[in-house]
Motif scaffolding. Structure first.
Motif, PDB file in Angstrom:
ATOM      1  N   ARG A  90      34.192  29.270  34.348  1.00  0.00           N
ATOM      2  CA  ARG A  90      34.946  30.465  34.733  1.00  0.00           C
ATOM      3  C   ARG A  90      36.441  30.231  34.769  1.00  0.00           C
ATOM      4  N   ARG A  91      36.837  28.981  35.015  1.00  0.00           N
ATOM      5  CA  ARG A  91      38.254  28.670  35.147  1.00  0.00           C
ATOM      6  C   ARG A  91      38.570  27.430  34.325  1.00  0.00           C
ATOM      7  N   ALA A  92      39.677  27.471  33.619  1.00  0.00           N
ATOM      8  CA  ALA A  92      40.163  26.281  32.932  1.00  0.00           C
ATOM      9  C   ALA A  92      40.594  25.256  33.981  1.00  0.00           C
ATOM     10  N   PRO A  93      40.692  23.978  33.614  1.00  0.00           N
ATOM     11  CA  PRO A  93      41.207  22.985  34.559  1.00  0.00           C
ATOM     12  C   PRO A  93      42.565  23.423  35.095  1.00  0.00           C
ATOM     13  N   PRO A  94      42.815  23.214  36.385  1.00  0.00           N
ATOM     14  CA  PRO A  94      44.034  23.779  36.980  1.00  0.00           C
ATOM     15  C   PRO A  94      45.290  23.001  36.642  1.00  0.00           C
ATOM     16  N   ALA A  95      46.399  23.704  36.564  1.00  0.00           N
ATOM     17  CA  ALA A  95      47.691  23.043  36.598  1.00  0.00           C
ATOM     18  C   ALA A  95      47.901  22.542  38.022  1.00  0.00           C
ATOM     19  N   ILE A  96      48.676  21.509  38.192  1.00  0.00           N
ATOM     20  CA  ILE A  96      48.879  20.964  39.524  1.00  0.00           C
ATOM     21  C   ILE A  96      49.503  22.018  40.435  1.00  0.00           C
ATOM     22  N   GLY A  97      48.867  22.254  41.583  1.00  0.00           N
ATOM     23  CA  GLY A  97      49.368  23.228  42.542  1.00  0.00           C
ATOM     24  C   GLY A  97      49.318  24.654  42.050  1.00  0.00           C
ATOM     25  N   ASP A  98      48.326  24.977  41.182  1.00  0.00           N
ATOM     26  CA  ASP A  98      48.298  26.323  40.608  1.00  0.00           C
ATOM     27  C   ASP A  98      47.920  27.394  41.631  1.00  0.00           C
ATOM     28  N   PHE A  99      47.390  26.979  42.780  1.00  0.00           N
ATOM     29  CA  PHE A  99      46.951  27.943  43.781  1.00  0.00           C
ATOM     30  C   PHE A  99      47.818  27.779  45.023  1.00  0.00           C
ATOM     31  N   LEU A 100      48.489  28.847  45.397  1.00  0.00           N
ATOM     32  CA  LEU A 100      49.394  28.816  46.551  1.00  0.00           C
ATOM     33  C   LEU A 100      48.954  29.867  47.565  1.00  0.00           C
ATOM     34  N   PRO A 101      47.951  29.538  48.401  1.00  0.00           N
ATOM     35  CA  PRO A 101      47.502  30.514  49.390  1.00  0.00           C
ATOM     36  C   PRO A 101      48.590  30.793  50.412  1.00  0.00           C
ATOM     37  N   THR A 102      48.670  32.025  50.863  1.00  0.00           N
ATOM     38  CA  THR A 102      49.642  32.371  51.897  1.00  0.00           C
ATOM     39  C   THR A 102      49.136  31.916  53.250  1.00  0.00           C
ATOM     40  N   SER A 103      50.013  31.800  54.194  1.00  0.00           N
ATOM     41  CA  SER A 103      49.663  31.254  55.502  1.00  0.00           C
ATOM     42  C   SER A 103      48.669  32.120  56.248  1.00  0.00           C
TER      43      SER A 103
END
Length: 383
Positions: free
Chosen positions: A361-374
């Protein structure tokens, strides 16, 4: 292969804080089957991003092959505040995969590996180490080739009478990753009954010793120290590579019925009536004499034609293909074991479930590709 997420592990939340190969491979297995996997990386990233060439979109093909179906969150776990972010994720998570040194955990104020399930009682904590945390080798770092050597695998790999040879595939790391994924599934099943998580202790050393088959069990029962056997099998004859007029064939004949079929195909039926070759036990005892007869017979035939004919009749016979031939194989593509999509190129998923299929479903991630909010759960993003 399904492009949506209907996998068996939908709803399972995984924090993959491991790096390099064994742990990430385990995390990918869980992700392929529907788990929501968050990969924790240091600001420098998982070092196997640099294990190339080749490189794709800034990361190595090596990294990409074991990190699909994940999102990447960067945490500097040397900082207390960043560790607290990790612990907040574990409040929600079902599974933690990690391969930290015990000394690193202790430097963070975590006294022992059991701390995680004590603080998070429902957590499945899969700890991957080189040799375990205690014992004579406890705490030593684990590297695939070094563990191959220390678990006896190099000593039985290579040509008979030759030098030990490292197995080309990182079999220890990959087997450990499979064992780690299996351990997670077993612990999740146990949690259904008990309501509690547990720690799974999975080491490269244990995994390597467990696959030293049949050499370890042969030694335990005979006291004879095995050495390299080349392509031959310690317990089965004929089982070897044979040269033909055209291509070499790997032949693996495990019973008398198949031996008779092989002899008929080679037109050496008289061998089946020879008491020296009447059973597998007899063939092992008279291996050298039989090999002379078979090599002479194989040298007279067309290997390509014979190989296809043997397979049709149920005799294990295989041409020796290179990786290019495998990658271009119609059967590998039919089985979806070679994936070539705009967003992902790599190996496919070997476990195929009929009702809850795996998916990429997802390609391998770029480093830090996900930035959840606080104010948002790290697991609230789309999988």
């Amino acid at each position: 292969m399904s492009s949506g997420n209907s996998g068996a592990l939908v709803g399972i939340k995984v924090v993959d804080a491991s790096r390099v190969l064994a742990g990430p491979f385990a995390g990918q297995v869980l992700g392929d089957h529907g788990a929501d996997v968050i990969k924790i990386e240091s600001p420098e990233g998982d070092e196997c991003r640099g294990f190339g060439p080749p490189f794709v979109n800034g990361s190595s093909a090596y990294f990409n092959a074991v990190n699909r179906n994940k999102r990447s969150v960067v945490l500097d776990l040397g900082k207390e505040g960043e560790r607290e972010r990790l612990f907040a994720m574990l409040e929600e998570a079902d599974v933690l995969l990690e391969n930290f040194k015990l000394s690193t955990l202790q430097a963070w104020g975590i006294p022992s590996a059991t701390w995680f399930t004590e603080r998070f009682p429902k957590l499945i904590h899969c700890r991957i180490t080189g040799f375990g945390d205690d014992g004579p080798y406890g705490g030593l770092p684990g590297y695939d080739a070094a563990v191959q050597a220390m678990a006896g695998l190099l000593s039985i790999n290579g040509d008979a009478g030759g030098e030990p040879v490292r197995m080309g595939v990182p079999v220890v790391d990959l087997t450990t990753g499979m064992n780690a994924a299996m351990a997670v599934l077993l612990a999740l099943q146990a949690r259904h009954r008990t309501g509690r998580g547990q720690m799974a202790d999975v080491s490269l050393y244990d995994s390597a010793v467990s696959v030293a088959h049949p050499f370890l069990t042969n030694y335990l029962h005979s006291g004879k120290v095995p050495g390299p056997t080349g392509n031959k099998h310690a317990n089965i004859v004929p089982y070897n590579v044979y040269r033909t007029k055209t291509v070499p064939l790997f032949i693996a004949v495990a019973n008398d019925r198949l031996f008779a079929k092989l002899c008929a195909a080679l037109r050496v039926e008289a061998l089946t009536a020879d008491s020296r070759f009447a059973s597998n036990r007899a063939r092992v005892e008279n291996r050298d004499a039989l090999e002379v007869e078979l090599m002479q017979a194989f040298a007279l035939v067309d290997g390509e034609e014979l190989g296809e004919r043997l397979l049709v009749t149920g005799v294990p016979a295989a041409p020796i293909l290179d990786i290019k031939a495998v990658a271009e194989s119609e059967h590998a593509r039919y089985r979806q074991m070679v994936v070539n999509r705009p967003d992902y190129i790599g190996p496919g998923v070997p476990i195929k479930l009929s009702a809850t299929p795996a998916s990429i479903r997802r390609a391998p991630p770029a480093i830090g590709d996900f930035l959840p909010t606080s104010d948002t759960s790290v697991f609230d993003g789309e999988q």
